[in-house]
Design a protein around this motif. Structure first.
Motif, short mmCIF file in Angstrom:
data_model
loop_
_atom_site.label_atom_id
_atom_site.label_comp_id
_atom_site.label_asym_id
_atom_site.label_seq_id
_atom_site.Cartn_x
_atom_site.Cartn_y
_atom_site.Cartn_z
N ASP A 165 0.81 -1.23 0.00
CA ASP A 165 0.00 0.00 0.00
C ASP A 165 0.84 1.27 0.00
O ASP A 165 0.66 2.15 0.83
CB ASP A 165 -0.96 -0.01 1.20
CG ASP A 165 -1.96 -1.13 1.08
OD1 ASP A 165 -3.05 -0.86 0.56
OD2 ASP A 165 -1.66 -2.26 1.49
N LEU A 166 1.73 1.36 -0.97
CA LEU A 166 2.54 2.57 -1.10
C LEU A 166 1.67 3.76 -1.50
O LEU A 166 1.91 4.88 -1.09
CB LEU A 166 3.63 2.35 -2.15
CG LEU A 166 4.50 1.10 -2.01
CD1 LEU A 166 5.46 0.99 -3.17
CD2 LEU A 166 5.22 1.10 -0.69
N HIS A 167 0.68 3.50 -2.33
CA HIS A 167 -0.21 4.56 -2.84
C HIS A 167 0.60 5.78 -3.26
O HIS A 167 0.28 6.92 -2.91
CB HIS A 167 -1.25 4.95 -1.78
CG HIS A 167 -2.29 3.91 -1.55
ND1 HIS A 167 -3.33 3.69 -2.42
CD2 HIS A 167 -2.45 3.01 -0.54
CE1 HIS A 167 -4.10 2.71 -1.96
NE2 HIS A 167 -3.58 2.27 -0.82
N ASP A 217 -1.48 -2.10 -4.29
CA ASP A 217 -1.78 -0.67 -4.22
C ASP A 217 -0.52 0.18 -4.31
O ASP A 217 -0.15 0.91 -3.40
CB ASP A 217 -2.59 -0.34 -2.96
CG ASP A 217 -4.01 -0.88 -3.03
OD1 ASP A 217 -4.38 -1.45 -4.08
OD2 ASP A 217 -4.76 -0.72 -2.05
N VAL A 218 0.13 0.07 -5.46
CA VAL A 218 1.41 0.73 -5.71
C VAL A 218 1.24 2.24 -5.84
O VAL A 218 1.97 3.00 -5.22
CB VAL A 218 2.06 0.19 -7.01
CG1 VAL A 218 3.36 0.90 -7.28
CG2 VAL A 218 2.24 -1.30 -6.95
N GLY A 219 0.30 2.67 -6.67
CA GLY A 219 0.17 4.09 -6.98
C GLY A 219 0.87 4.41 -8.28
O GLY A 219 0.94 3.58 -9.19
N SER A 220 1.46 5.57 -8.36
CA SER A 220 2.08 6.07 -9.59
C SER A 220 3.17 5.14 -10.12
O SER A 220 4.13 4.82 -9.42
CB SER A 220 2.69 7.44 -9.32
OG SER A 220 3.59 7.80 -10.35
N SER A 221 3.02 4.73 -11.37
CA SER A 221 4.03 3.87 -11.99
C SER A 221 5.34 4.64 -12.21
O SER A 221 6.42 4.04 -12.19
CB SER A 221 3.52 3.29 -13.31
OG SER A 221 3.16 4.33 -14.20
N ASN A 235 -6.30 -3.88 -4.84
CA ASN A 235 -7.60 -3.47 -5.36
C ASN A 235 -7.55 -2.17 -6.16
O ASN A 235 -8.51 -1.84 -6.85
CB ASN A 235 -8.63 -3.36 -4.22
CG ASN A 235 -8.20 -2.44 -3.11
OD1 ASN A 235 -7.13 -2.61 -2.54
ND2 ASN A 235 -9.02 -1.46 -2.79
N HIS A 236 -6.44 -1.44 -6.13
CA HIS A 236 -6.29 -0.22 -6.93
C HIS A 236 -5.36 -0.41 -8.13
O HIS A 236 -5.10 0.55 -8.86
CB HIS A 236 -5.74 0.92 -6.06
CG HIS A 236 -6.67 1.37 -4.99
ND1 HIS A 236 -7.71 2.25 -5.21
CD2 HIS A 236 -6.72 1.06 -3.67
CE1 HIS A 236 -8.35 2.47 -4.09
NE2 HIS A 236 -7.78 1.75 -3.13
N ASP A 237 -4.83 -1.62 -8.32
CA ASP A 237 -3.81 -1.85 -9.35
C ASP A 237 -4.38 -2.48 -10.61
O ASP A 237 -5.31 -3.28 -10.55
CB ASP A 237 -2.72 -2.78 -8.81
CG ASP A 237 -2.00 -2.22 -7.61
OD1 ASP A 237 -1.84 -0.99 -7.54
OD2 ASP A 237 -1.60 -3.01 -6.74
N ARG A 238 -3.76 -2.12 -11.74
CA ARG A 238 -4.04 -2.77 -13.02
C ARG A 238 -2.72 -3.28 -13.57
O ARG A 238 -1.75 -2.52 -13.67
CB ARG A 238 -4.68 -1.79 -14.00
CG ARG A 238 -6.05 -1.30 -13.55
CD ARG A 238 -6.64 -0.34 -14.53
NE ARG A 238 -5.66 0.72 -14.85
CZ ARG A 238 -5.91 1.76 -15.61
NH1 ARG A 238 -7.09 1.90 -16.15
NH2 ARG A 238 -4.99 2.67 -15.85
N ARG A 239 -2.70 -4.55 -13.94
CA ARG A 239 -1.48 -5.19 -14.42
C ARG A 239 -0.79 -4.37 -15.51
O ARG A 239 0.42 -4.19 -15.49
CB ARG A 239 -1.81 -6.59 -14.94
CG ARG A 239 -0.62 -7.35 -15.50
CD ARG A 239 -1.03 -8.69 -16.07
NE ARG A 239 -1.50 -9.61 -15.06
CZ ARG A 239 -0.73 -10.46 -14.40
NH1 ARG A 239 0.55 -10.51 -14.66
NH2 ARG A 239 -1.24 -11.27 -13.51
#
Length: 200
Positions: A23-25, A63-67, A84-88
Motif C-alpha cells: 500500500d505505497l499509494h 496498491d502501488v500508486g504512480s508507476s 484493489n487499486h492496481d491494473r497489471r
C-alpha cells in the motif's frame, strides 16, 4: 538464500535479501484521507531505496500508486501482488513478476493484498488495512505491512523468519496428522464403550 521458500520462489533470495511492503499509494490523491500524516512519494522512494539494494528483491503487496514513482525503486528484482487499486498493464514494464490473488511462498507463509482469515497453519503477510490489525485475527496469524502502518519501511522476510515469527505456527501437515490421530483415538474409545455395553 531463504531455504523455507518453495523452490519456485528461492531465486528471490539468491543474490540478496527479500523485502516486503504494501500500500505505497505513491502520489494517490486519497492518501491523506486514509492517514493525515501520509508522507510524500519522494520520501517513500528514498526510504525504500535506502533499505533495498540492487541485489535485493522488493515485493509490493499491492496498491502501488504512480508507476512513474514505482519505476524509481532500485531493487534488482521487483514482485507485485496486485491490489484493489492496481491494473497489471500499468506495471508490466516495472515489475519482474506480477501475481493476482493470494500467493503461498512456503508451507507457512501466505502473501496477499487483503487479509485472509481462517488459516491457523500459516502467517498471512498482507496490507490493505491502513489502521492495523490484530496479530491473531480469526485464528490466523497476520502481519500487516501497509506502508503507513509499518513506518513506510520495507521489512526483511529473512529477518522475520530468523526472528522466529513462524515458531508458534503448526504446519497444515502437523495439524492434519494431529486431527487424524485424535479421530482415531475417539473412534477407539467409542468402540471400547460399545464393547463394554455389550458385555454388560
Amino acid at each position: 538464500m531463504i531455504k523455507t521458500l518453495y523452490e519456485i520462489f528461492q531465486h528471490w533470495s539468491a543474490k540478496g535479501s527479500v523485502y516486503l511492503l504494501s500500500d505505497l499509494h505513491l502520489d494517490d490523491d486519497d492518501c491523506l484521507l486514509m492517514d493525515p500524516d501520509w508522507i510524500p512519494p519522494e520520501e517513500q522512494i528514498w526510504i525504500i531505496n535506502n533499505k533495498v539494494t540492487r541485489n535485493d528483491t522488493f515485493i509490493c503487496l499491492g496498491d502501488v500508486g504512480s508507476s512513474d514513482y514505482a519505476a524509481q525503486i532500485k531493487a534488482g528484482h521487483k514482485v507485485l501482488l496486485l491490489g484493489n487499486h492496481d491494473r497489471r498493464k500499468d506495471y508490466k514494464d516495472i515489475f519482474d513478476e506480477i501475481y493476482e490473488g493470494p500467493l503461498f511462498i512456503s508451507e507457512k507463509i501466505l502473501l496477499s493484498h487483503e487479509p485472509v482469515y481462517g488459516l491457523p497453519w500459516c502467517l498471512n503477510i498482507h496490507g490493505h488495512d491502513h489502521n492495523g490489525i490484530e496479530p491473531y485475527a480469526e485464528g490466523c496469524k497476520h502481519l500487516n505491512l501497509a506502508a503507513n502502518v509499518c513506518g513506510y519501511t520495507p521489512v526483511s522476510l529473512g529477518l522475520l523468519i530468523k526472528g522466529g515469527i513462524l515458531a508458534d505456527i503448526s504446519s497444515i501437515h502437523r495439524q492434519t496428522i494431529d486431527r487424524v490421530a485424535e479421530r482415531k483415538q475417539m473412534k477407539e474409545q467409542f468402540y471400547r464403550g460399545i464393547e463394554m455395553l455389550s458385555e454388560d
